[in-house]
Design a protein around this motif. Structure first.
Motif, PDB file in Angstrom:
ATOM      1  N   LYS A 127     -77.643 -62.190 -28.371  1.00  0.00           N
ATOM      2  CA  LYS A 127     -76.741 -62.045 -27.220  1.00  0.00           C
ATOM      3  C   LYS A 127     -77.025 -63.148 -26.193  1.00  0.00           C
ATOM      4  O   LYS A 127     -76.108 -63.798 -25.711  1.00  0.00           O
ATOM      5  CB  LYS A 127     -76.909 -60.670 -26.595  1.00  0.00           C
ATOM      6  CG  LYS A 127     -75.793 -60.344 -25.640  1.00  0.00           C
ATOM      7  CD  LYS A 127     -75.791 -58.882 -25.301  1.00  0.00           C
ATOM      8  CE  LYS A 127     -74.557 -58.553 -24.479  1.00  0.00           C
ATOM      9  NZ  LYS A 127     -74.484 -57.114 -24.227  1.00  0.00           N
ATOM     10  N   GLY A 134     -75.451 -57.717 -35.438  1.00  0.00           N
ATOM     11  CA  GLY A 134     -75.326 -58.967 -34.680  1.00  0.00           C
ATOM     12  C   GLY A 134     -75.204 -60.203 -35.547  1.00  0.00           C
ATOM     13  O   GLY A 134     -75.472 -61.316 -35.096  1.00  0.00           O
ATOM     14  N   THR A 173     -72.473 -62.670 -34.121  1.00  0.00           N
ATOM     15  CA  THR A 173     -72.963 -63.205 -32.840  1.00  0.00           C
ATOM     16  C   THR A 173     -74.062 -64.235 -33.089  1.00  0.00           C
ATOM     17  O   THR A 173     -74.108 -65.278 -32.436  1.00  0.00           O
ATOM     18  CB  THR A 173     -73.547 -62.048 -31.983  1.00  0.00           C
ATOM     19  OG1 THR A 173     -72.562 -61.020 -31.895  1.00  0.00           O
ATOM     20  CG2 THR A 173     -73.927 -62.510 -30.601  1.00  0.00           C
ATOM     21  N   ARG A 182     -74.029 -68.190 -32.132  1.00  0.00           N
ATOM     22  CA  ARG A 182     -75.117 -68.788 -31.334  1.00  0.00           C
ATOM     23  C   ARG A 182     -75.634 -70.072 -31.974  1.00  0.00           C
ATOM     24  O   ARG A 182     -75.804 -71.090 -31.329  1.00  0.00           O
ATOM     25  CB  ARG A 182     -76.295 -67.815 -31.250  1.00  0.00           C
ATOM     26  CG  ARG A 182     -76.201 -66.872 -30.144  1.00  0.00           C
ATOM     27  CD  ARG A 182     -76.530 -67.560 -28.839  1.00  0.00           C
ATOM     28  NE  ARG A 182     -75.974 -66.776 -27.764  1.00  0.00           N
ATOM     29  CZ  ARG A 182     -75.716 -67.250 -26.557  1.00  0.00           C
ATOM     30  NH1 ARG A 182     -75.941 -68.514 -26.260  1.00  0.00           N
ATOM     31  NH2 ARG A 182     -75.232 -66.463 -25.637  1.00  0.00           N
ATOM     32  N   ALA A 227     -68.003 -69.887 -30.160  1.00  0.00           N
ATOM     33  CA  ALA A 227     -67.597 -68.554 -30.612  1.00  0.00           C
ATOM     34  C   ALA A 227     -66.521 -68.660 -31.678  1.00  0.00           C
ATOM     35  O   ALA A 227     -65.341 -68.440 -31.423  1.00  0.00           O
ATOM     36  CB  ALA A 227     -67.112 -67.735 -29.423  1.00  0.00           C
ATOM     37  N   ALA A 231     -66.791 -61.039 -32.720  1.00  0.00           N
ATOM     38  CA  ALA A 231     -67.947 -60.127 -32.634  1.00  0.00           C
ATOM     39  C   ALA A 231     -67.663 -59.107 -31.555  1.00  0.00           C
ATOM     40  O   ALA A 231     -67.247 -59.454 -30.457  1.00  0.00           O
ATOM     41  CB  ALA A 231     -69.197 -60.921 -32.282  1.00  0.00           C
TER      42      ALA A 231
END
Ligand SMILES: Nc1nc2c(ncn2[C@@H]2O[C@H](COP(=O)(O)OP(=O)(O)OP(=O)(O)O)[C@@H](O)[C@H]2O)c(=O)[nH]1
Ligand SMILES: [Mg+2]
Length: 300
Positions: free
Chosen positions: A88, A132, A135, A139, A144, A148
């Motif tokens: 995150k 995740g 995501t 990352r 992006a 997600a």
């Protein structure tokens, strides 16, 4: 409590993973640092056992840091490479590609000697729903590209993402397995959001979860629900009613509103309001016996 969730598309996902396996150099299994064993799909291990493997211990921001360190050693002592991440915020993600290159060093060296050093390294990302995965790839990619969201089942099909660093990453839909041998696994996966809420009886789940919390995190329960040492041994349903009363969640006639309390307990845990709580420890897992079928043999 028995949670069953194996929708039709899981079988398709399994097939797709199997098909893609021949194309990839390495498998990265994303697991939830709060439940590092419950969030590992035994089917995946079996399916991909002859590929180099790395564990991405994700959601470390939500887990107890001391327990995460213990889990890392536990996996490493079983011969598995581990990177700790919080996808995150991005913390730890920059260590992933260097770790992959270390694992594949010999193979990459051989390819470069054959003049094929320019080929992209291909990594397949696997894991149960909502840990995740997408995501994490976003990352690493620094953009992006993949959808997600905070619910299981967002990714519906395989998708390659090409990185500038000469790495291709394959995102896959979250995969569960048909039957959980230990009911605690179902509870852990439901609490951490890998199983859809709609198929669950929220009060039953919260009651089972409270029993886990009473031993895993008595401080969090004491602070938010006034659960003291005398209450910790209560059966889950009684504990839930106790918590509802302590928080003043009452129905007409003073009956504890256990459904409301159950929802709030789960929301507060998922939102980190009870603290950074890891729900299973290496000691416990050793106690209830975990199979030793790790990736000993690796095809490079
Ligand atoms: N706190 C925290 N949240 C995370 C982390 N990684 C992902 N999330 C959140 O978890 C939710 C699920 O993320 P996804 O990337 O969609 O999960 P997934 O594994 O791809 O899920 P499926 O495609 O449904 O299998 C999103 O709301 C993310 O923001 C993390 O390390 N820490
Ligand atoms: Mg996804």
């Amino acid at each position: 409590m028995q949670v069953q969730w194996y929708p039709g598309h899981m079988a398709r996902t399994r097939r797709e993973i199997e098909e893609s396996l021949a194309m990839v150099d390495l498998v990265a299994e994303v697991v939830d640092a709060r439940v590092p064993v419950s969030s590992r799909n035994p089917d995946l291990r079996q399916l991909c056992s002859r590929r180099p493997w790395i564990i991405v211990l994700n959601r470390t921001d939500q887990a107890d840091p001391a327990q995460t360190a213990r889990w890392r050693s536990w996996f490493e002592s079983r011969g598995l490479a581990v990177t700790e991440t919080d996808a995150k915020s991005g913390r730890g993600c920059d260590r992933f590609i260097p770790a992959v290159r270390r694992i594949l060093a010999e193979k990459l060296q051989r390819l470069s000697e054959k003049g094929q050093g320019g080929k992209a390294v291909r990594i397949m990302i696997l894991g149960v729903p909502n840990v995740g995965k997408s995501t994490f790839i976003n990352r690493i990619a620094g953009r992006a590209v993949l959808k997600a969201e905070d619910r299981p089942g967002v990714t519906r099909s395989r998708q390659w993402v090409r990185l500038e660093s000469g790495v291709d990453m394959l995102d896959t839909p979250g995969m569960l397995w048909p039957k959980f041998d230990d009911p605690r696994v179902g509870v852990n996966l439901a609490v951490t959001g890998s199983v859809k809420d709609e198929i669950l009886d929220v009060e039953e789940l919260a009651a089972a979860f409270l029993e886990t919390l009473a031993s895993a995190a008595p401080e969090g329960l004491a602070a938010r629900f006034k659960v003291g040492p005398e209450q910790r041994a209560l059966p889950g349903h009684e504990l839930l009613a106790y918590c509802a009363r302590k928080r003043g969640f009452l129905l007409p006639g003073g009956v504890p509103d256990t459904e409301r309390c159950a929802r709030i307990l789960l929301d507060e845990y998922r939102g980190g309001k009870l603290g950074r709580i890891t729900l299973e420890t290496p000691d416990e897992i050793e106690k209830y016996g975990v199979s030793e079928d790790e990736q000993g043999s690796v095809d490079l």
